[in-house]
Design a protein around this motif. Sequence first.
Motif, PDB file in Angstrom:
ATOM      1  N   ALA A  10       0.829  -1.210   0.000  1.00 10.37           N
ATOM      2  CA  ALA A  10       0.000   0.000   0.000  1.00 10.37           C
ATOM      3  C   ALA A  10       0.860   1.255   0.000  1.00 10.37           C
ATOM      4  O   ALA A  10       0.467   2.292  -0.555  1.00 10.37           O
ATOM      5  N   ALA A  11       2.033   1.178   0.623  1.00 16.67           N
ATOM      6  CA  ALA A  11       2.919   2.346   0.679  1.00 16.67           C
ATOM      7  C   ALA A  11       3.631   2.587  -0.642  1.00 16.67           C
ATOM      8  O   ALA A  11       4.270   3.635  -0.819  1.00 16.67           O
ATOM      9  N   MET A  12       3.549   1.632  -1.572  1.00  7.46           N
ATOM     10  CA  MET A  12       4.260   1.774  -2.844  1.00  7.46           C
ATOM     11  C   MET A  12       3.297   1.939  -4.017  1.00  7.46           C
ATOM     12  O   MET A  12       3.577   1.508  -5.131  1.00  7.46           O
ATOM     13  N   THR A  13       2.173   2.555  -3.768  1.00  3.38           N
ATOM     14  CA  THR A  13       1.216   2.789  -4.856  1.00  3.38           C
ATOM     15  C   THR A  13       1.447   4.131  -5.552  1.00  3.38           C
ATOM     16  O   THR A  13       0.997   4.331  -6.681  1.00  3.38           O
ATOM     17  N   ALA A  14       2.126   5.034  -4.871  1.00  2.00           N
ATOM     18  CA  ALA A  14       2.417   6.356  -5.464  1.00  2.00           C
ATOM     19  C   ALA A  14       3.902   6.460  -5.782  1.00  2.00           C
ATOM     20  O   ALA A  14       4.753   5.932  -5.050  1.00  2.00           O
ATOM     21  N   ILE A  15       4.220   7.141  -6.851  1.00  2.71           N
ATOM     22  CA  ILE A  15       5.608   7.249  -7.290  1.00  2.71           C
ATOM     23  C   ILE A  15       6.370   8.264  -6.437  1.00  2.71           C
ATOM     24  O   ILE A  15       5.784   9.214  -5.916  1.00  2.71           O
ATOM     25  N   TYR A  16       7.655   7.987  -6.228  1.00  2.00           N
ATOM     26  CA  TYR A  16       8.540   8.968  -5.609  1.00  2.00           C
ATOM     27  C   TYR A  16       8.993   9.933  -6.728  1.00  2.00           C
ATOM     28  O   TYR A  16       9.752   9.544  -7.604  1.00  2.00           O
ATOM     29  N   GLU A  17       8.545  11.154  -6.673  1.00  2.59           N
ATOM     30  CA  GLU A  17       8.817  12.104  -7.755  1.00  2.59           C
ATOM     31  C   GLU A  17      10.312  12.360  -7.985  1.00  2.59           C
ATOM     32  O   GLU A  17      10.763  12.405  -9.132  1.00  2.59           O
ATOM     33  N   PRO A  18      11.113  12.535  -6.928  1.00  2.00           N
ATOM     34  CA  PRO A  18      12.541  12.802  -7.194  1.00  2.00           C
ATOM     35  C   PRO A  18      13.221  11.680  -7.964  1.00  2.00           C
ATOM     36  O   PRO A  18      14.185  11.914  -8.705  1.00  2.00           O
ATOM     37  N   ALA A  67      10.119   0.914  -9.266  1.00  2.00           N
ATOM     38  CA  ALA A  67      11.534   1.271  -9.420  1.00  2.00           C
ATOM     39  C   ALA A  67      11.871   2.509  -8.609  1.00  2.00           C
ATOM     40  O   ALA A  67      12.973   2.611  -8.034  1.00  2.00           O
ATOM     41  N   SER A  68      10.958   3.468  -8.540  1.00  2.43           N
ATOM     42  CA  SER A  68      11.225   4.673  -7.746  1.00  2.43           C
ATOM     43  C   SER A  68      11.374   4.333  -6.269  1.00  2.43           C
ATOM     44  O   SER A  68      12.232   4.882  -5.576  1.00  2.43           O
ATOM     45  N   HIS A  69      10.569   3.421  -5.792  1.00  4.04           N
ATOM     46  CA  HIS A  69      10.679   3.010  -4.381  1.00  4.04           C
ATOM     47  C   HIS A  69      11.941   2.194  -4.165  1.00  4.04           C
ATOM     48  O   HIS A  69      12.567   2.284  -3.095  1.00  4.04           O
ATOM     49  N   ALA A  70      12.303   1.385  -5.150  1.00  8.95           N
ATOM     50  CA  ALA A  70      13.532   0.604  -5.023  1.00  8.95           C
ATOM     51  C   ALA A  70      14.744   1.528  -4.967  1.00  8.95           C
ATOM     52  O   ALA A  70      15.670   1.326  -4.156  1.00  8.95           O
ATOM     53  N   LEU A  71      14.777   2.555  -5.810  1.00  5.96           N
ATOM     54  CA  LEU A  71      15.887   3.503  -5.778  1.00  5.96           C
ATOM     55  C   LEU A  71      15.962   4.201  -4.425  1.00  5.96           C
ATOM     56  O   LEU A  71      17.055   4.400  -3.877  1.00  5.96           O
ATOM     57  N   ARG A  72      14.811   4.580  -3.884  1.00 13.25           N
ATOM     58  CA  ARG A  72      14.807   5.252  -2.580  1.00 13.25           C
ATOM     59  C   ARG A  72      15.361   4.332  -1.491  1.00 13.25           C
ATOM     60  O   ARG A  72      16.106   4.767  -0.614  1.00 13.25           O
ATOM     61  N   ALA A  73      14.997   3.051  -1.557  1.00 10.08           N
ATOM     62  CA  ALA A  73      15.487   2.112  -0.540  1.00 10.08           C
ATOM     63  C   ALA A  73      16.949   1.765  -0.753  1.00 10.08           C
ATOM     64  O   ALA A  73      17.732   1.662   0.200  1.00 10.08           O
ATOM     65  N   LEU A  74      17.358   1.578  -1.997  1.00  6.65           N
ATOM     66  CA  LEU A  74      18.725   1.129  -2.274  1.00  6.65           C
ATOM     67  C   LEU A  74      19.767   2.204  -2.005  1.00  6.65           C
ATOM     68  O   LEU A  74      20.918   1.872  -1.669  1.00  6.65           O
ATOM     69  N   ARG A  75      19.410   3.449  -2.132  1.00  7.63           N
ATOM     70  CA  ARG A  75      20.434   4.485  -1.930  1.00  7.63           C
ATOM     71  C   ARG A  75      20.904   4.528  -0.476  1.00  7.63           C
ATOM     72  O   ARG A  75      21.996   4.996  -0.189  1.00  7.63           O
ATOM     73  N   THR A  76      20.101   4.009   0.444  1.00  4.37           N
ATOM     74  CA  THR A  76      20.518   3.926   1.845  1.00  4.37           C
ATOM     75  C   THR A  76      21.584   2.855   2.041  1.00  4.37           C
ATOM     76  O   THR A  76      22.370   2.913   2.985  1.00  4.37           O
ATOM     77  N   SER A 136      17.988  14.576  -5.251  1.00  2.54           N
ATOM     78  CA  SER A 136      16.757  13.834  -4.909  1.00  2.54           C
ATOM     79  C   SER A 136      16.384  14.079  -3.463  1.00  2.54           C
ATOM     80  O   SER A 136      15.208  14.243  -3.118  1.00  2.54           O
ATOM     81  N   ALA A 137      17.395  14.087  -2.589  1.00  2.75           N
ATOM     82  CA  ALA A 137      17.126  14.313  -1.171  1.00  2.75           C
ATOM     83  C   ALA A 137      16.571  15.715  -0.952  1.00  2.75           C
ATOM     84  O   ALA A 137      15.643  15.923  -0.150  1.00  2.75           O
ATOM     85  N   ASP A 138      17.136  16.702  -1.679  1.00  2.00           N
ATOM     86  CA  ASP A 138      16.625  18.061  -1.528  1.00  2.00           C
ATOM     87  C   ASP A 138      15.192  18.164  -2.050  1.00  2.00           C
ATOM     88  O   ASP A 138      14.335  18.820  -1.461  1.00  2.00           O
ATOM     89  N   ALA A 139      14.904  17.478  -3.161  1.00  2.00           N
ATOM     90  CA  ALA A 139      13.573  17.522  -3.728  1.00  2.00           C
ATOM     91  C   ALA A 139      12.554  16.828  -2.835  1.00  2.00           C
ATOM     92  O   ALA A 139      11.390  17.206  -2.764  1.00  2.00           O
ATOM     93  N   ALA A 140      13.016  15.783  -2.139  1.00  2.00           N
ATOM     94  CA  ALA A 140      12.101  15.054  -1.252  1.00  2.00           C
ATOM     95  C   ALA A 140      11.723  15.906  -0.048  1.00  2.00           C
ATOM     96  O   ALA A 140      10.669  15.762   0.516  1.00  2.00           O
TER      97      ALA A 140
END
Length: 327
Positions: free
Chosen positions: A222-230, A289-298, A323-327
């Motif tokens: 449910a948390a991955m239904t919307a795209i991470y814009e950055p 993929a946007s959520h994967a990028l957000r998780a993998l960069r950590t 991306s961090a600044d945009a988030a």
Amino acid sequence: MFLPEPAAVLAFVMCRMTARQIRRDAMPYENRVTRQWQRPPEGLGLTWQVAPRELRVSGELKALWTATEPSQDYDDALASQEGRHLRTVGYSYDRLSGLPCFWESAHLDRQAAQVLVNTARNGLQAYREKLARQRADAAEREAFEAANRERQAAEDLDLATRAIAAAKESLERHEWAWALADDVTRARRLILIPPAQLERRLAWALEMYVERAQANVDRAMAAMTAIYEPEAERAAIEDVQIAALEGCRLLSARDSDRASINNKMGWGRTTTVKGHVLSSHERFDTILASHALRALRTHRRQLPPDLDRRLFGLSAEAWIAASADAA
């Protein structure tokens, strides 16, 4: 000194023994009857021995009359609601023979006792009908309870079978979603029990573990239904999507402890469920993929350099900072 002849002594002894035998045969019981007793009331299918035994009970002389044979009428009367009145007046069972008996006291009101016997006899039919109804009801109740037990056993078997199958499937597909290691340990122990022997409460526990794990998966999805814009621009690139899936599966493979140990291997506590959920997909779209990028960069330090470049590009630091600044 005069001594009698042996023959004379023998004749005297035989005469005494004969006299004693005659007196004993004249007495129907061992104890001699010392008074005239009234005899028990008539009825209830009882016939009494010729004479009673006289015994003292608490200092009072009583006559114990014993029946010659059992009687069903007597047994039913003593078991009915009138039985307590019959016992009060003196009816009981002989402790030695088990036959019906009657204790007659010196102050017996035989007429009143006869009234009690007649009342008990007249109530036998109603008592037997009531007893038959009670037995029929008891048999019906037992049959009903037996059917319920059989139905419950079938339901419990079905519940246990489904719970074991669901737990096996959940552990096989996404053990990582089981938040507590103790739940996994206990579930693995429970699924080894044959379904017919698994208690209902344990089957419910298995279902609870499975539901808890599925809830973790559902929340992550449910948390991955919307795209991470950055990350949207890079996430739209097909090669980035492929690299992101590879990166998620690499970290999930290293996450055997499900982030329960701080060993800098695999996912972290905040990303373990999401990471495993992502790894379970066959392919990524832009949103995943946007959520994967957000998780993998950590967890970039765990990624091979080539995979890191495919994910974040040559200017990875600048892109991540932007991306961090945009988030």
